[in-house]
Structures are given as structure tokens and as C-alpha cells.
Write an enzyme that holds these catalytic residues in place. Structure first.
Site, PDB file in Angstrom:
ATOM      1  N   ASN A 118      -3.804  -9.608  -3.988  1.00 35.87           N
ATOM      2  CA  ASN A 118      -3.181  -8.770  -5.255  1.00 35.87           C
ATOM      3  C   ASN A 118      -2.409  -9.871  -6.080  1.00 35.87           C
ATOM      4  O   ASN A 118      -1.726  -9.915  -7.407  1.00 35.87           O
ATOM      5  CB  ASN A 118      -2.461  -7.802  -5.929  1.00 35.87           C
ATOM      6  CG  ASN A 118      -0.593  -7.742  -4.915  1.00 35.87           C
ATOM      7  OD1 ASN A 118      -1.198  -8.903  -4.456  1.00 35.87           O
ATOM      8  ND2 ASN A 118      -0.061  -6.560  -4.813  1.00 35.87           N
ATOM      9  N   ARG A 257      10.358  -9.572  -6.716  1.00 34.08           N
ATOM     10  CA  ARG A 257      11.004  -8.691  -6.379  1.00 34.08           C
ATOM     11  C   ARG A 257      12.566  -9.107  -7.541  1.00 34.08           C
ATOM     12  O   ARG A 257      13.115  -9.732  -8.359  1.00 34.08           O
ATOM     13  CB  ARG A 257      11.135  -8.854  -5.135  1.00 34.08           C
ATOM     14  CG  ARG A 257      10.355  -8.991  -4.714  1.00 34.08           C
ATOM     15  CD  ARG A 257      10.393  -7.661  -4.143  1.00 34.08           C
ATOM     16  NE  ARG A 257       9.285  -7.500  -3.309  1.00 34.08           N
ATOM     17  CZ  ARG A 257       7.833  -7.291  -3.463  1.00 34.08           C
ATOM     18  NH1 ARG A 257       7.633  -7.851  -4.593  1.00 34.08           N
ATOM     19  NH2 ARG A 257       6.622  -7.158  -2.714  1.00 34.08           N
ATOM     20  N   GLN A 286      13.432   0.749  -5.519  1.00 30.53           N
ATOM     21  CA  GLN A 286      12.509   1.769  -6.144  1.00 30.53           C
ATOM     22  C   GLN A 286      12.082   2.949  -4.941  1.00 30.53           C
ATOM     23  O   GLN A 286      12.573   2.654  -3.435  1.00 30.53           O
ATOM     24  CB  GLN A 286      11.479   0.502  -5.792  1.00 30.53           C
ATOM     25  CG  GLN A 286      11.303  -0.991  -6.056  1.00 30.53           C
ATOM     26  CD  GLN A 286      10.363  -1.625  -6.083  1.00 30.53           C
ATOM     27  OE1 GLN A 286       9.359  -2.009  -7.093  1.00 30.53           O
ATOM     28  NE2 GLN A 286       9.292  -0.809  -5.560  1.00 30.53           N
ATOM     29  N   HIS A 310       6.802  -0.437 -11.059  1.00 32.89           N
ATOM     30  CA  HIS A 310       6.278  -1.713  -9.367  1.00 32.89           C
ATOM     31  C   HIS A 310       5.019  -1.339  -9.958  1.00 32.89           C
ATOM     32  O   HIS A 310       4.285  -0.670  -8.873  1.00 32.89           O
ATOM     33  CB  HIS A 310       6.760  -1.512  -8.705  1.00 32.89           C
ATOM     34  CG  HIS A 310       6.367  -2.869  -7.455  1.00 32.89           C
ATOM     35  ND1 HIS A 310       7.355  -2.999  -6.184  1.00 32.89           N
ATOM     36  CD2 HIS A 310       5.393  -3.315  -8.104  1.00 32.89           C
ATOM     37  CE1 HIS A 310       6.814  -3.884  -5.884  1.00 32.89           C
ATOM     38  NE2 HIS A 310       5.621  -4.422  -7.455  1.00 32.89           N
TER      39      HIS A 310
HETATM   40  P1  NAD Z   1       2.989 -17.620  -2.393  1.00 32.38           P
HETATM   41  O1  NAD Z   1       4.042 -17.832  -0.573  1.00 32.38           O
HETATM   42  O2  NAD Z   1       1.975 -17.779  -2.185  1.00 32.38           O
HETATM   43  O3  NAD Z   1       3.872 -17.958  -2.966  1.00 32.38           O
HETATM   44  C1  NAD Z   1       5.475 -18.521  -3.210  1.00 32.38           C
HETATM   45  C2  NAD Z   1       5.500 -19.759  -3.658  1.00 32.38           C
HETATM   46  O4  NAD Z   1       7.288 -19.606  -3.890  1.00 32.38           O
HETATM   47  C3  NAD Z   1       5.926 -20.770  -2.442  1.00 32.38           C
HETATM   48  O5  NAD Z   1       5.122 -21.820  -3.065  1.00 32.38           O
HETATM   49  C4  NAD Z   1       6.895 -21.208  -2.045  1.00 32.38           C
HETATM   50  O6  NAD Z   1       7.561 -22.325  -1.668  1.00 32.38           O
HETATM   51  C5  NAD Z   1       8.355 -20.460  -3.147  1.00 32.38           C
HETATM   52  N1  NAD Z   1       9.447 -20.659  -3.476  1.00 32.38           N
HETATM   53  C6  NAD Z   1       9.715 -19.747  -2.047  1.00 32.38           C
HETATM   54  N2  NAD Z   1      11.391 -20.008  -2.241  1.00 32.38           N
HETATM   55  C7  NAD Z   1      11.937 -20.525  -3.225  1.00 32.38           C
HETATM   56  C8  NAD Z   1      12.568 -20.857  -3.659  1.00 32.38           C
HETATM   57  N3  NAD Z   1      14.135 -20.995  -3.686  1.00 32.38           N
HETATM   58  N4  NAD Z   1      12.788 -21.563  -4.597  1.00 32.38           N
HETATM   59  C9  NAD Z   1      11.502 -21.508  -4.992  1.00 32.38           C
HETATM   60  N5  NAD Z   1       9.777 -21.919  -4.689  1.00 32.38           N
HETATM   61  C10 NAD Z   1      10.660 -20.679  -4.048  1.00 32.38           C
HETATM   62  O7  NAD Z   1       3.552 -16.059  -2.507  1.00 32.38           O
HETATM   63  P2  NAD Z   1       2.409 -14.836  -4.012  1.00 32.38           P
HETATM   64  O8  NAD Z   1       1.060 -14.895  -3.270  1.00 32.38           O
HETATM   65  O9  NAD Z   1       2.991 -16.468  -4.695  1.00 32.38           O
HETATM   66  O10 NAD Z   1       3.889 -13.756  -4.200  1.00 32.38           O
HETATM   67  C11 NAD Z   1       5.027 -14.205  -4.159  1.00 32.38           C
HETATM   68  C12 NAD Z   1       5.236 -12.962  -4.472  1.00 32.38           C
HETATM   69  O11 NAD Z   1       5.381 -12.221  -5.755  1.00 32.38           O
HETATM   70  C13 NAD Z   1       5.974 -12.762  -3.440  1.00 32.38           C
HETATM   71  O12 NAD Z   1       6.390 -12.605  -1.718  1.00 32.38           O
HETATM   72  C14 NAD Z   1       5.726 -10.910  -3.863  1.00 32.38           C
HETATM   73  O13 NAD Z   1       7.847 -10.979  -3.490  1.00 32.38           O
HETATM   74  C15 NAD Z   1       5.380 -10.907  -4.892  1.00 32.38           C
HETATM   75  N6  NAD Z   1       5.052 -10.228  -5.439  1.00 32.38           N
HETATM   76  C16 NAD Z   1       4.821  -9.429  -6.027  1.00 32.38           C
HETATM   77  C17 NAD Z   1       3.684  -8.005  -6.421  1.00 32.38           C
HETATM   78  C18 NAD Z   1       4.134  -7.164  -7.650  1.00 32.38           C
HETATM   79  O14 NAD Z   1       2.792  -6.077  -7.558  1.00 32.38           O
HETATM   80  N7  NAD Z   1       5.461  -6.783  -8.614  1.00 32.38           N
HETATM   81  C19 NAD Z   1       2.424  -8.381  -5.677  1.00 32.38           C
HETATM   82  C20 NAD Z   1       2.613  -9.923  -5.404  1.00 32.38           C
HETATM   83  C21 NAD Z   1       3.205 -10.382  -4.872  1.00 32.38           C
END
Ligand code: NAD
Length: 359
Positions: A118, A257, A286, A310
Site C-alpha cells: 500500500n 504511526r 485505534q 486510518h
Molecule cells: P520502509 O521500510 O520501506 O521504509 C522505512 C524507512 O524508515 C527506512 O528507510 C528506514 O531506514 C527509515 N527509518 C527507520 N527508523 C528511522 C529513524 N529513527 N529515523 C529516520 N528514518 C528511519 O517502510 P515503508 O513501506 O516506507 O513504510 C513506512 C511506515 O509507514 C510503516 O512502517 C508503517 O508504519 C507506515 N504505513 C502506514 C500506512 C497507513 O495506512 N497509514 C500504510 C503503510 C505503511
């Protein structure tokens, strides 16, 4: 026979009328016929809170648990203790912070997500949220519904995205897609803060500059968007102290989050005008309680709130992708086939991703 337990939200009438709402208790991720025809038991419930919930009663002998971030079944250390038969947790979506991942490692329970399922859905929502805050859209629309027409009242806090500095905390799949989608808006600069640098070619393609210090990063941004996972290193990352370092009147978008941003500090910053707007779809709990301050918080001009439930990552397109992906993960597990490495958060021998903190 394997017992599979799924914690999903109730879709009620909408799910009966719209079968593509796959992530609901009614439509069961489209897996009911498949699993039961193979002789497996498939229990689906939305009842997830407290020790007497169906979740906690059924988890005791379940081998596979499916959850979604949209209606998270919180798999705490205590729940792991009860889950004696648990081998695999599948997150139908992206983001497994509702699972105590350290406990999963300790108990040798694998945790897999449908990585990428997503990320476009969320990136689009982020861009929309940035625009609706910067352009002061919500108060303008509310004015129209009220029957009023006072252009200056809304124009006094409406800007262009062009020539603004936009930065993402986390430049992974979603963060990078946000940067890509912002390129045509001719922002002044695109920044990112992440411990993992983008590959040179990827950074060049969007002309993004990495800033290594978080305070210096936020101090340069007109818009900050949060796109990192929730883990020990990001819980409460955007707190009262960090918000003081934001540019006065910046906009903040968080679809990652809820708990990455301090609830009360954000509400106070919006009220004081330190933030001009806050928008997102994720909440520290949530479903969010009716009196959650983020539902109604406003900036001094009575706007700046773009909160929604959400749903950014659960468009019908996304539901199809994460239902298909969750089924593939379970099929691999049942038939002892290798999993896609990109989906593995906790594997058979421990963490297999760096995204949940630099371990
Ligand atoms: P991803 O793993 O591709 O990317 C996450 C990035 O965050 C990585 O590059 C990682 O190095 C970085 N990161 C981790 N800790 C960090 C920190 N302390 N400071 C800075 N950067 C940091 O994940 P993604 O697919 O891009 O998703 C990211 C997040 O988005 C998911 O973990 C989830 O919590 C959230 N998400 C929300 C929804 C929604 O419906 N709202 C849907 C999908 C994902």
C-alpha cells in the site's frame, strides 16, 4: 490442520454491499473458502481488546495470526506467553509495530508483512494531506457547507507548495514515493532524514538532500512528513522539544504511526500556532476515542486539522494487493516454500530488516 486466526475490522453494511472491502470480518481477506477447503480452521474476529476478547481466547492454540494495522490486534509480550502454538504472524498491510517484535524474536515466531502493498496508496495520501494543509482546504470546504462565502477568511492562511522546503523523516518505500510525487510541484528543496542513505541515483532523481541532524532537519522544513516505522527509536520522536525546533507555522503530516508524534505536544503546537497544520490518518490508539484531542484540535485561525481515520493504506486497490500478498505468505508457509525476503521482518533466526531500528 492449521488454525489461522484473523483480527479484522467489521465492515457492516458497507462490506456486504462492497465485496472488494476484503480486509473486513465479513469478507475475511477472501481466504475463507481457500483455507477451509484445505481442511484448515479459519477464525475471524474484530473483538480484540482485553483478556476476555475473542482474540486472546483464540490465540492460545492458533498457529498463524493475521492482523492489519488498521484494526490492530496488539500482540504484547503477555499475549505471546499465552500463544503457545504460534509460529507465524502475517500483517496484511505494512507496519508491524502492534506486535512486540523483540518477543517474537525470543519466541521464534516469524513476522511477515506484505511489503509494498500500500505504499503508493499512502504516498498519494501524504501529497494530498500536504496540499490540503498548505492550501487551507478543509476550512474553505466547511465554509461552503455552512452556506458562507468569505474568501479572505480562508485565503489569509492559504499558500502555494511551490518554493517551500519539504522534508521526510524516513525515505523508504513511502518516503521516497512522496519525494517522487513532489518533484513537479517545484518545491524550493526536498530533504530527507534517515539513517539509511538513498542510493546516489535515487537521491539524484528527485534532487533530495540528506540532513543528518533531526533538529537541523526540521528547522529547515516548511513541511515535514513522517514516513518511518514505529519502534523504540521513533516512539515520541516528534515531541515538545523537537517541535520547538520546527519553523514557526510549519505543517506536519504523519501517516506513519500516531505514536511517533506526541499527542499533547502536537495539539499544543497547533493551538499556539507553532504548527499551522497537522494531518494524518494514524492515531496512538485505534480506534481513536471520541474525545481524542486530534479529532478537534485547531490552529489559532480555526483550521489546520486534516485528520481522518486510518484508511490511507486501505484503498480498494490496496486491499486487493494486501489480501493477495497475505494469502501468498500463508501458502508459502503451509507448503514450506521460501518467502519473499522483502516481506520478512522477523525470520526464523531473528530480525531480517533494518527498517525497525538499527539493530
Ligand atoms: P520502509 O521500510 O520501506 O521504509 C522505512 C524507512 O524508515 C527506512 O528507510 C528506514 O531506514 C527509515 N527509518 C527507520 N527508523 C528511522 C529513524 N529513527 N529515523 C529516520 N528514518 C528511519 O517502510 P515503508 O513501506 O516506507 O513504510 C513506512 C511506515 O509507514 C510503516 O512502517 C508503517 O508504519 C507506515 N504505513 C502506514 C500506512 C497507513 O495506512 N497509514 C500504510 C503503510 C505503511
Amino acid at each position: 490442520m492449521v488454525k489461522v486466526l484473523a483480527i479484522l475490522y467489521d465492515g457492516h453494511q458497507a462490506a456486504q454491499e462492497e465485496p472488494r472491502l476484503l480486509g473486513t470480518t465479513e469478507n475475511k481477506l477472501g481466504m475463507y473458502d481457500w483455507l477451509t477447503s484445505l481442511g484448515h480452521e479459519y477464525v475471524v474476529t474484530s473483538d480484540k481488546e482485553g483478556p476476555d476478547s475473542k482474540f486472546q481466547k483464540e490465540i492460545v492454540d492458533a498457529e498463524i495470526l493475521i492482523t492489519t494495522p488498521f484494526h490492530p490486534g496488539y500482540l504484547t509480550k503477555e499475549v505471546f506467553e499465552k500463544a503457545k502454538n504460534l509460529k507465524l504472524c502475517v500483517t496484511a498491510g505494512v507496519g508491524s509495530d502492534h506486535i512486540d517484535l523483540n518477543a517474537a524474536v525470543e519466541k521464534h515466531v516469524q513476522v511477515l508483512e506484505v511489503t509494498g502493498s500500500n505504499v503508493v496508496s499512502v504516498a498519494e495520501h501524504v501529497v494530498m494531506s500536504i496540499l490540503l494543509l498548505v492550501r487551507n482546504f478543509v476550512p474553505a470546504h466547511e465554509m461552503i457547507e455552512r452556506g458562507d462565502w468569505a474568501v479572505s477568511e480562508v485565503a489569509r492562511n492559504a499558500f502555494d507548495l511551490e518554493d517551500k522546503v519539504v522534508g521526510t523523516i524516513g525515505a523508504g518505500r513511502i518516503g521516497y514515493r512522496v519525494l517522487q510525487r513532489l518533484v513537479p510541484f517545484d518545491c524550493k528543496e526536498l530533504l530527507y532524514y534517515d539513517y539509511a542513505p538513498l542510493p546516489e541515483a535515487a537521491a539524484k532523481a528527485v534532487n533530495a538532500r540528506k540532513v543528518d541532524d533531526l533538529k537541523e532537519f526540521v528547522a529547515q522544513c516548511d513541511v515535514v512528513t513522517v514516513n518511518c516505522p514505529l519502534h523504540e527509536g521513533t516512539r515520541g520522536l516528534v515531541n515538545a522539544d523537537l517541535l520547538k525546533h520546527f519553523k514557526k507555522g510549519a505543517w506536519l503530516v504523519n501517516t506513519a504511526r500516531g505514536a511517533i508524534c506526541d499527542k499533547d505536544a502536537v495539539a499544543a503546537a497547533l493551538k499556539s500556532g507553532q504548527l499551522s497544520g497537522y494531518s494524518g490518518d494514524v492515531w496512538n490508539v485505534q480506534p481513536a476515542p471520541k474525545d481524542h484531542v486530534w479529532r478537534t484540535m485547531k490552529n489559532p485561525l480555526g483550521g489546520g486539522n486534516g485528520m481522518v481515520p486510518h484508511y490511507s493504506g486501505t484503498t480498494l486497490d490496496a486491499q486487493k494487493r494486501y489480501a493477495t500478498g497475505a494469502k501468498e505468505i500463508i501458502d508459502n508457509y503451509l507448503h514450506d516454500k521460501p518467502q519473499n525476503p522483502a516481506n520478512i521482518i522477523v525470520g526464523k533466526t531473528g530480525y531480517e530488516t533494518k527498517a525497525y531500528g538499527q539493530r
